[in-house]
Design an enzyme around this catalytic site. Structure first.
Site, PDB file in Angstrom:
ATOM      1  N   VAL A 198       0.643  -1.395  -0.017  1.00 40.08           N
ATOM      2  CA  VAL A 198      -0.273   0.040   0.306  1.00 40.08           C
ATOM      3  C   VAL A 198       1.259   1.415  -0.101  1.00 40.08           C
ATOM      4  O   VAL A 198       2.357   1.200   0.872  1.00 40.08           O
ATOM      5  CB  VAL A 198      -1.027   0.015   1.217  1.00 40.08           C
ATOM      6  CG1 VAL A 198      -1.923   1.140   1.473  1.00 40.08           C
ATOM      7  CG2 VAL A 198      -1.887  -1.346   1.021  1.00 40.08           C
ATOM      8  N   CYS A 199       0.431   2.445  -0.536  1.00 39.85           N
ATOM      9  CA  CYS A 199       1.283   3.340  -0.680  1.00 39.85           C
ATOM     10  C   CYS A 199       2.545   3.158  -0.947  1.00 39.85           C
ATOM     11  O   CYS A 199       3.093   2.968  -1.927  1.00 39.85           O
ATOM     12  CB  CYS A 199       0.885   4.098   0.541  1.00 39.85           C
ATOM     13  SG  CYS A 199       1.704   5.842   0.198  1.00 39.85           S
ATOM     14  N   THR A 200       3.762   3.536  -0.157  1.00 38.54           N
ATOM     15  CA  THR A 200       5.281   3.419  -0.510  1.00 38.54           C
ATOM     16  C   THR A 200       5.615   2.790  -0.347  1.00 38.54           C
ATOM     17  O   THR A 200       7.199   2.352  -0.820  1.00 38.54           O
ATOM     18  CB  THR A 200       6.078   5.035  -0.341  1.00 38.54           C
ATOM     19  OG1 THR A 200       5.630   5.233   1.120  1.00 38.54           O
ATOM     20  CG2 THR A 200       5.616   6.450  -1.040  1.00 38.54           C
TER      21      THR A 200
END
Length: 227
Positions: free
Chosen positions: A102-104
């Protein structure tokens, strides 16, 4: 014979964005016949966004999993410098049915060499770092390429989790959980992407982003150089 439970593993680390973890965790713990483990590079307590997640398992002690998930956060490129940790991540990913982020958290997967030639997404502000790891950036909330499933920034983790639930347990199971959690987004502002945010809001956010960018890019480039 009873079917073995589906093993979900979240790997967290200091300076993580807690919603990247807690959003998907809230949903994926509802997978039928599943067990969830929370690990971290060193084990023990992990500080993230003002919260402390206690008694995590050292990642080296995790024998295996069916799904591994890496949340993102300010510390994503920092933990990507830890070669022992990345070796453990590669070991676990090799035996997993699904490798996710998720995300970075995608940048951590990239630092472990798990994004080469793969379509992937991350927070919109950092998609330009994905090609450093041989990934093909895709500006979507959830992107799947084979057994790799990546989610966009922070709140996209819930869309990601529902996508994963539907893949593993079927659409009806995912929709039941969605209904139970009343996940029916209706934000008061249409300001969640660069394309829809007012120009001044975008400009002000980018000022903040530019303060973080040199350190994050330098760490990402250092991790990519080791591949």
């Amino acid at each position: 014979m009873t079917e073995a439970p589906f093993r979900v593993l979240f790997i967290i680390y200091p300076n993580m964005t807690q919603l990247d973890f807690t959003g998907p965790h809230q949903f994926l713990t509802r997978l039928p016949n599943s067990v969830t483990t929370i690990a971290s590079p060193a084990g023990g307590d992990v500080k993230a966004d003002g919260l402390v997640f206690a008694q995590t398992v050292p990642v080296a002690q995790v024998a295996g999993c069916d799904l591994v998930c890496l949340p993102g956060g300010a510390g994503a490129t920092e933990v990507s410098q830890d070669q022992d940790f990345l070796a453990e991540l590669r070991r676990l990913a090799a035996g997993s049915r699904y490798v996710t982020s998720v995300c970075t958290g995608a940048l951590i997967l990239g630092a472990a060499g798990l994004l080469r030639g793969k379509r992937a997404t991350t927070h919109w502000a950092w998609q330009d770092l994905l090609p450093l790891f041989g990934a093909i950036p895709v500006a979507e909330r959830v992107v799947r390429d084979g057994n790799l499933i990546t989610g966009g920034g922070v709140t996209a983790g819930i869309d990601f989790a529902l996508t994963v639930m539907a893949e593993i347990a079927g659409d009806e199971a995912a929709q039941m959980v969605q209904l139970g959690f009343e996940y029916a987004p209706a934000p008061p502002f249409d300001s969640g992407t660069p394309e829809t945010a007012p120009a001044e809001i975008l400009r002000r956010y980018q000022v903040v982003q530019r303060r973080m960018a040199p350190k994050r890019r330098a760490e990402a480039e250092a991790a990519a150089a080791r591949l």
